[in-house]
Scaffold this motif. Structure first.
Motif, PDB file in Angstrom:
ATOM      1  N   HIS A  49      -4.127  -0.236 -27.594  1.00 12.95           N
ATOM      2  CA  HIS A  49      -3.639   1.259 -27.224  1.00 12.95           C
ATOM      3  C   HIS A  49      -3.068   1.444 -25.923  1.00 12.95           C
ATOM      4  N   THR A  50      -3.346   0.360 -25.288  1.00 12.81           N
ATOM      5  CA  THR A  50      -2.565   0.362 -23.752  1.00 12.81           C
ATOM      6  C   THR A  50      -1.310  -0.088 -23.710  1.00 12.81           C
ATOM      7  N   PHE A  51      -0.608  -0.284 -25.094  1.00 17.97           N
ATOM      8  CA  PHE A  51       0.808  -1.068 -25.085  1.00 17.97           C
ATOM      9  C   PHE A  51       1.699  -0.112 -25.622  1.00 17.97           C
ATOM     10  N   ALA A  52       2.914  -0.032 -25.457  1.00 18.49           N
ATOM     11  CA  ALA A  52       3.945   0.572 -25.780  1.00 18.49           C
ATOM     12  C   ALA A  52       5.103  -0.324 -26.247  1.00 18.49           C
ATOM     13  N   TYR A  53       5.721  -0.084 -27.226  1.00 19.54           N
ATOM     14  CA  TYR A  53       6.503  -0.948 -28.007  1.00 19.54           C
ATOM     15  C   TYR A  53       8.012  -0.678 -28.092  1.00 19.54           C
ATOM     16  N   THR A  54       9.184  -1.491 -27.707  1.00 23.92           N
ATOM     17  CA  THR A  54      10.446  -1.372 -27.620  1.00 23.92           C
ATOM     18  C   THR A  54      11.016  -2.297 -28.784  1.00 23.92           C
ATOM     19  N   LEU A  55      11.763  -2.119 -29.942  1.00 22.51           N
ATOM     20  CA  LEU A  55      12.159  -2.854 -30.692  1.00 22.51           C
ATOM     21  C   LEU A  55      13.768  -3.011 -30.631  1.00 22.51           C
ATOM     22  N   TYR A  56      14.242  -4.151 -30.430  1.00 22.50           N
ATOM     23  CA  TYR A  56      15.708  -4.498 -30.565  1.00 22.50           C
ATOM     24  C   TYR A  56      16.082  -4.472 -31.981  1.00 22.50           C
ATOM     25  N   THR A  57      17.008  -3.624 -32.624  1.00 19.68           N
ATOM     26  CA  THR A  57      17.162  -3.457 -34.045  1.00 19.68           C
ATOM     27  C   THR A  57      18.752  -3.201 -34.297  1.00 19.68           C
ATOM     28  N   PHE A  58      19.146  -3.404 -35.495  1.00 22.15           N
ATOM     29  CA  PHE A  58      20.576  -3.083 -35.728  1.00 22.15           C
ATOM     30  C   PHE A  58      20.207  -2.316 -37.405  1.00 22.15           C
ATOM     31  N   PHE A  59      20.739  -1.261 -37.429  1.00 25.03           N
ATOM     32  CA  PHE A  59      20.506  -0.541 -38.694  1.00 25.03           C
ATOM     33  C   PHE A  59      20.696  -1.396 -39.887  1.00 25.03           C
ATOM     34  N   ILE A 103       1.486   0.634 -21.246  1.00 23.69           N
ATOM     35  CA  ILE A 103       1.709   1.757 -21.616  1.00 23.69           C
ATOM     36  C   ILE A 103       2.201   2.646 -20.164  1.00 23.69           C
ATOM     37  N   ASN A 104       1.419   2.180 -19.289  1.00 24.63           N
ATOM     38  CA  ASN A 104       1.778   3.024 -17.755  1.00 24.63           C
ATOM     39  C   ASN A 104       3.037   2.448 -17.040  1.00 24.63           C
ATOM     40  N   SER A 105       3.665   1.420 -17.633  1.00 26.06           N
ATOM     41  CA  SER A 105       4.789   0.780 -16.970  1.00 26.06           C
ATOM     42  C   SER A 105       5.887   1.413 -17.116  1.00 26.06           C
ATOM     43  N   ASP A 106       6.850   1.111 -16.222  1.00 26.27           N
ATOM     44  CA  ASP A 106       8.453   1.518 -16.750  1.00 26.27           C
ATOM     45  C   ASP A 106       9.105   0.365 -17.260  1.00 26.27           C
ATOM     46  N   PRO A 107       9.507   0.605 -18.478  1.00 20.22           N
ATOM     47  CA  PRO A 107      10.052  -0.812 -19.004  1.00 20.22           C
ATOM     48  C   PRO A 107      11.355  -0.990 -18.776  1.00 20.22           C
ATOM     49  N   GLU A 108      11.848  -0.248 -18.030  1.00 19.67           N
ATOM     50  CA  GLU A 108      13.352  -0.634 -17.398  1.00 19.67           C
ATOM     51  C   GLU A 108      13.095  -1.397 -16.231  1.00 19.67           C
ATOM     52  N   VAL A 109      12.057  -1.349 -15.720  1.00 14.80           N
ATOM     53  CA  VAL A 109      11.905  -1.861 -14.382  1.00 14.80           C
ATOM     54  C   VAL A 109      10.760  -2.819 -14.171  1.00 14.80           C
TER      55      VAL A 109
END
Ligand SMILES: N[C@@H](CCC(=O)N[C@@H](CS)C(=O)NCC(=O)O)C(=O)O
Length: 249
Positions: free
Chosen positions: A5-15, A69-75
């Motif tokens: 639960h401390t994680f967040a997710y980004t998915l690289y996707t194409f429709f 989850i507390n991090s900045d995914p862009e950085v």
């Protein structure tokens, strides 16, 4: 390893990617939020050196980036990147085992094997042979301009029909409302994007009555409505709901 639960997710996707759709549908069904980053397969984004070197060395989608989850995914650096749709779905199933499951319980190893067997018909027997890079490469090898040499649509229909025939035979023993019993499983989240592609290539689906019944059920689910190709923000503007005449990706 930190609690999930401390994680967040980004998915690289194409429709229009069936492999991405599996993951999107699975995540919607399990109510796991994903942030999307779009890779335009038709424009070749998957081959960008930055994507291959930092996200997915296989030059394909999907890829799941796991962040604190507390991090900045862009950085900040991610905790992990998982490529391969089945590995992603099984990871999400393992770290978010409840309340909604995509695999039968550990006490049902034969049913779990059945779900994986069906999922692998799609993921290992159909998709790799019908992937864009495969048919583009074949097209580059055959005599250009010779209309009798090779037909992409025949190739696609052939391998989709083979795989769906095997699926139809296997589900005859285990289907309920869905492919394995009455709960949506990993088999169904793999099946439905494969049917979307089969319809685009005009595969004769009348040969697969059980698969068609399951298809109708899956289409009613919120997970498909939200994760399927027609509801994606990156879908081609020309693609209307119910339209199957999509570019063949
Ligand atoms: N085995 C991989 C296959 C990934 C894959 O081939 N994805 C396709 C879209 S469904 C892709 O990105 N194709 C790009 C290309 O062929 O250039 C998985 O399941 O994730």
């Amino acid at each position: 390893m930190m609690a999930s639960h401390t994680f967040a997710y980004t998915l690289y996707t194409f429709f229009g990617s069936s492999c991405s759709a599996r993951v999107r549908i699975a995540a919607h069904h399990k109510k796991i939020p994903l942030t999307y980053k779009f890779i335009r397969l038709h424009k070749g984004d998957q081959h960008l050196p930055s994507y291959i070197s930092t996200i997915n060395p296989s030059a394909s989608v999907p890829a799941l980036v796991v962040h604190n989850i507390n991090s900045d995914p862009e950085v900040d650096s991610p905790v992990a990147i998982i490529t391969q749709s089945i590995a992603i779905i099984e990871y999400l199933e393992e770290v978010h085992p409840s309340p909604i499951k995509l695999l039968p319980s550990l006490e049902e190893p034969l049913l779990r094997a059945k779900v994986r067997e069906l999922a692998n018909i799609i993921a290992c027997d159909i998709q790799p042979l019908t992937n864009m890079r495969v048919f583009k490469h074949i097209a580059s090898l055959v005599s250009p301009g010779d209309p009798n040499s090779w037909h992409e649509d025949d190739w696609q229909r052939h391998f989709m029909t083979l795989g769906l025939s095997a699926y139809e035979k296997l589900v005859a023993e285990c289907a309920g409302k869905f492919s394995v019993g009455d709960q949506l499983t990993m088999a169904d989240v793999c099946l439905i994007p494969a049917i979307d592609r089969a319809e685009r290539y005009e595969v004769d689906m009348t040969k697969f009555p059980i698969v068609r019944k399951i298809n109708n059920e899956i289409r009613q689910t919120e997970a498909y409505k939200k994760g399927g190709l027609r509801s994606q923000p990156d879908k081609f503007r020309s693609l209307k709901n119910g339209d199957t005449a999509l570019e063949k990706l």
